[in-house]
Write a protein that holds these residues in place. Structure first.
Motif, PDB file in Angstrom:
ATOM      1  N   ALA A   1       1.623  10.991   1.467  1.00 35.29           N
ATOM      2  CA  ALA A   1       1.629   9.549   1.736  1.00 35.29           C
ATOM      3  C   ALA A   1       2.224   9.252   3.104  1.00 35.29           C
ATOM      4  O   ALA A   1       1.692   8.433   3.868  1.00 35.29           O
ATOM      5  N   THR A   2       3.318   9.931   3.445  1.00 36.36           N
ATOM      6  CA  THR A   2       3.963   9.699   4.737  1.00 36.36           C
ATOM      7  C   THR A   2       3.062  10.134   5.890  1.00 36.36           C
ATOM      8  O   THR A   2       2.937   9.432   6.897  1.00 36.36           O
TER       9      THR A   2
ATOM     10  N   ASP B   1      -5.523   9.833  -9.327  1.00 37.64           N
ATOM     11  CA  ASP B   1      -4.419   8.986  -8.886  1.00 37.64           C
ATOM     12  C   ASP B   1      -3.919   9.415  -7.514  1.00 37.64           C
ATOM     13  O   ASP B   1      -3.617   8.581  -6.658  1.00 37.64           O
ATOM     14  N   ALA B   2      -3.827  10.740  -7.307  1.00 31.42           N
ATOM     15  CA  ALA B   2      -3.365  11.236  -6.009  1.00 31.42           C
ATOM     16  C   ALA B   2      -4.339  10.846  -4.904  1.00 31.42           C
ATOM     17  O   ALA B   2      -3.920  10.465  -3.798  1.00 31.42           O
ATOM     18  N   LEU B   3      -5.643  10.910  -5.189  1.00 28.40           N
ATOM     19  CA  LEU B   3      -6.640  10.516  -4.197  1.00 28.40           C
ATOM     20  C   LEU B   3      -6.533   9.028  -3.889  1.00 28.40           C
ATOM     21  O   LEU B   3      -6.607   8.620  -2.719  1.00 28.40           O
ATOM     22  N   LEU B   4      -6.336   8.193  -4.922  1.00 32.89           N
ATOM     23  CA  LEU B   4      -6.152   6.763  -4.710  1.00 32.89           C
ATOM     24  C   LEU B   4      -4.904   6.510  -3.863  1.00 32.89           C
ATOM     25  O   LEU B   4      -4.909   5.645  -2.977  1.00 32.89           O
ATOM     26  N   GLY B   5      -3.847   7.291  -4.119  1.00 35.50           N
ATOM     27  CA  GLY B   5      -2.638   7.171  -3.312  1.00 35.50           C
ATOM     28  C   GLY B   5      -2.911   7.490  -1.848  1.00 35.50           C
ATOM     29  O   GLY B   5      -2.379   6.822  -0.952  1.00 35.50           O
TER      30      GLY B   5
ATOM     31  N   LEU C   1      -3.615   5.550   3.738  1.00 37.29           N
ATOM     32  CA  LEU C   1      -4.421   5.329   4.944  1.00 37.29           C
ATOM     33  C   LEU C   1      -4.472   3.848   5.300  1.00 37.29           C
ATOM     34  O   LEU C   1      -4.319   3.462   6.471  1.00 37.29           O
ATOM     35  N   ALA C   2      -4.685   3.006   4.294  1.00 38.73           N
ATOM     36  CA  ALA C   2      -4.703   1.555   4.526  1.00 38.73           C
ATOM     37  C   ALA C   2      -3.334   1.085   5.017  1.00 38.73           C
ATOM     38  O   ALA C   2      -3.241   0.233   5.910  1.00 38.73           O
ATOM     39  N   GLY C   3      -2.275   1.655   4.437  1.00 39.61           N
ATOM     40  CA  GLY C   3      -0.934   1.304   4.883  1.00 39.61           C
ATOM     41  C   GLY C   3      -0.693   1.662   6.334  1.00 39.61           C
ATOM     42  O   GLY C   3       0.001   0.948   7.058  1.00 39.61           O
ATOM     43  N   GLY C   4      -1.288   2.762   6.790  1.00 42.48           N
ATOM     44  CA  GLY C   4      -1.168   3.153   8.191  1.00 42.48           C
ATOM     45  C   GLY C   4      -1.865   2.173   9.118  1.00 42.48           C
ATOM     46  O   GLY C   4      -1.345   1.826  10.186  1.00 42.48           O
ATOM     47  N   ALA C   5      -3.055   1.712   8.712  1.00 43.60           N
ATOM     48  CA  ALA C   5      -3.774   0.726   9.523  1.00 43.60           C
ATOM     49  C   ALA C   5      -2.980  -0.568   9.620  1.00 43.60           C
ATOM     50  O   ALA C   5      -2.858  -1.176  10.701  1.00 43.60           O
ATOM     51  N   LEU C   6      -2.398  -0.998   8.513  1.00 38.27           N
ATOM     52  CA  LEU C   6      -1.591  -2.223   8.504  1.00 38.27           C
ATOM     53  C   LEU C   6      -0.323  -2.054   9.335  1.00 38.27           C
ATOM     54  O   LEU C   6       0.130  -2.993  10.006  1.00 38.27           O
ATOM     55  N   ALA C   7       0.255  -0.852   9.304  1.00 36.16           N
ATOM     56  CA  ALA C   7       1.432  -0.590  10.129  1.00 36.16           C
ATOM     57  C   ALA C   7       1.084  -0.670  11.610  1.00 36.16           C
ATOM     58  O   ALA C   7       1.891  -1.130  12.431  1.00 36.16           O
TER      59      ALA C   7
ATOM     60  N   CYS D   1       0.823  -1.216   0.000  1.00 32.30           N
ATOM     61  CA  CYS D   1       0.000   0.000   0.000  1.00 32.30           C
ATOM     62  C   CYS D   1       0.854   1.263   0.000  1.00 32.30           C
ATOM     63  O   CYS D   1       0.613   2.190  -0.787  1.00 32.30           O
ATOM     64  N   PHE D   2       1.872   1.295   0.866  1.00 30.40           N
ATOM     65  CA  PHE D   2       2.660   2.516   1.029  1.00 30.40           C
ATOM     66  C   PHE D   2       3.495   2.828  -0.210  1.00 30.40           C
ATOM     67  O   PHE D   2       3.516   3.971  -0.688  1.00 30.40           O
ATOM     68  N   ILE D   3       4.191   1.828  -0.745  1.00 29.78           N
ATOM     69  CA  ILE D   3       5.050   2.096  -1.904  1.00 29.78           C
ATOM     70  C   ILE D   3       4.204   2.462  -3.119  1.00 29.78           C
ATOM     71  O   ILE D   3       4.574   3.336  -3.911  1.00 29.78           O
TER      72      ILE D   3
END
Length: 306
Positions: free
Chosen positions: A91-92, A141-145, A150-156, A78-80
């Protein structure tokens, strides 16, 4: 020593976003190689010095490792991907909402959220809305990013909580070797399923992969995995918040990334909101000290332990 390690960890994770955004290699390949190389670098010394610890691992240990490895693999996906679609700063910042996710997961597991925590999450959410609003005006694309971040944060958050539980019975070397190794296997399978190559990159791409492994994986992730033995996932996430301005500065300097002025306002709101969340959690922990023990606060529940 804890302060020194925290500084090293922040520098490492801050470099992660800009380096991966600039690395011309498939998303899954970058994640695969940084985990495989990280497991190899951490595993050599661990295998030689921790044989008894490896042999003593239980089924519960392996279950915690499995949760952490799966969450870490999906976090990287998700993050990359988000870094390729939206700005490094956005993203960060959205990935660093992991501290809010941890507070939410703790509430689900039975830790009561204070009013300060709820208020802080509200402020952080407004910051998310500000950032995503500006990204929507830039491109879909930016919105999808943003959504992927956000999903990457939950997984983290899941990764950190499972890691904190696993680190209670495992040393840093043992945990990182097995977690990174399992994560690499999962990512290799995903590469095979999606047809993404893992070799044949330019020298510059390989340089990016090796650099992100040394800085982000070893100096960043591994340092914070070590700190999970002496700090709660919430406090570690608080330190990781410094990645937000760090990554934004590095992206501006080395990638020439410029953001709409409103995006910076969203970043500030996220930082303020998360600071309020952490402060509220610390007050809640302090109020739950057991009778007769006024020195140690009760830690919030972690995944696998209720």
């Amino acid at each position: 020593m804890i302060i020194f390690l925290s500084i090293l960890g922040v520098i490492g994770v801050s470099a992660s976003g800009p380096i991966m955004a600039a690395t011309a290699a498939p998303v899954l390949a970058i994640a695969f190689w940084r985990n495989l190389l990280g497991a190899a670098l951490m595993g050599g010394p661990a295998v030689l010095s921790k044989r008894a610890e490896f042999a003593a691992l239980t089924g519960a240990d392996y279950r915690r490792l499995a949760v952490a490895a799966v969450a870490l693999a999906l976090h990287f996906v998700c993050f990359i991907t988000a870094l390729k679609l939206t700005s490094v700063a956005a993203a960060t910042a959205l990935v660093c909402l992991q501290v809010a996710w941890i507070a939410l997961f703790n509430a689900v597991l039975g830790t009561q959220a204070s009013r300060a925590v709820v208020a802080g999450l509200g402020v952080a959410f407004i910051g998310v809305v500000v950032i995503t609003g500006f990204d929507l005006s830039l491109s879909r694309d930016a919105l999808l990013g943003d959504v992927l971040a956000l999903a990457g944060g939950a997984l983290a958050g899941v990764y950190q909580m499972a890691g904190a539980s696993a680190r209670r019975t495992m040393s840093t070397g043992t945990y990182t070797t097995l977690c990174y190794g399992a994560c690499a296997v999962i990512l290799l399978a995903l590469c095979a399923l999606t047809g993404q190559p893992i070799v044949g990159f330019t020298p510059a791409a390989w340089a990016g992969i090796f650099t992100v492994t040394l800085l982000a994986q070893i100096m960043g992730h591994s340092v914070f995995n070590h700190l999970l033995a002496v700090m709660s996932p919430l406090v570690v996430s608080m330190i990781i918040l410094l990645e937000i301005p760090g990554a934004a500065i590095l992206a501006a300097v080395f990638l020439g990334e410029k953001l709409p002025a409103g995006t910076y306002g969203g970043l500030v709101l996220i930082l303020v909101g998360l600071a309020v969340v952490i402060r509220g959690q610390q007050r809640l922990k302090g109020s739950r000290r057991p009778l007769g023990d006024q020195t140690a606060a009760v830690s919030p529940p972690v995944l696998g332990e209720q």
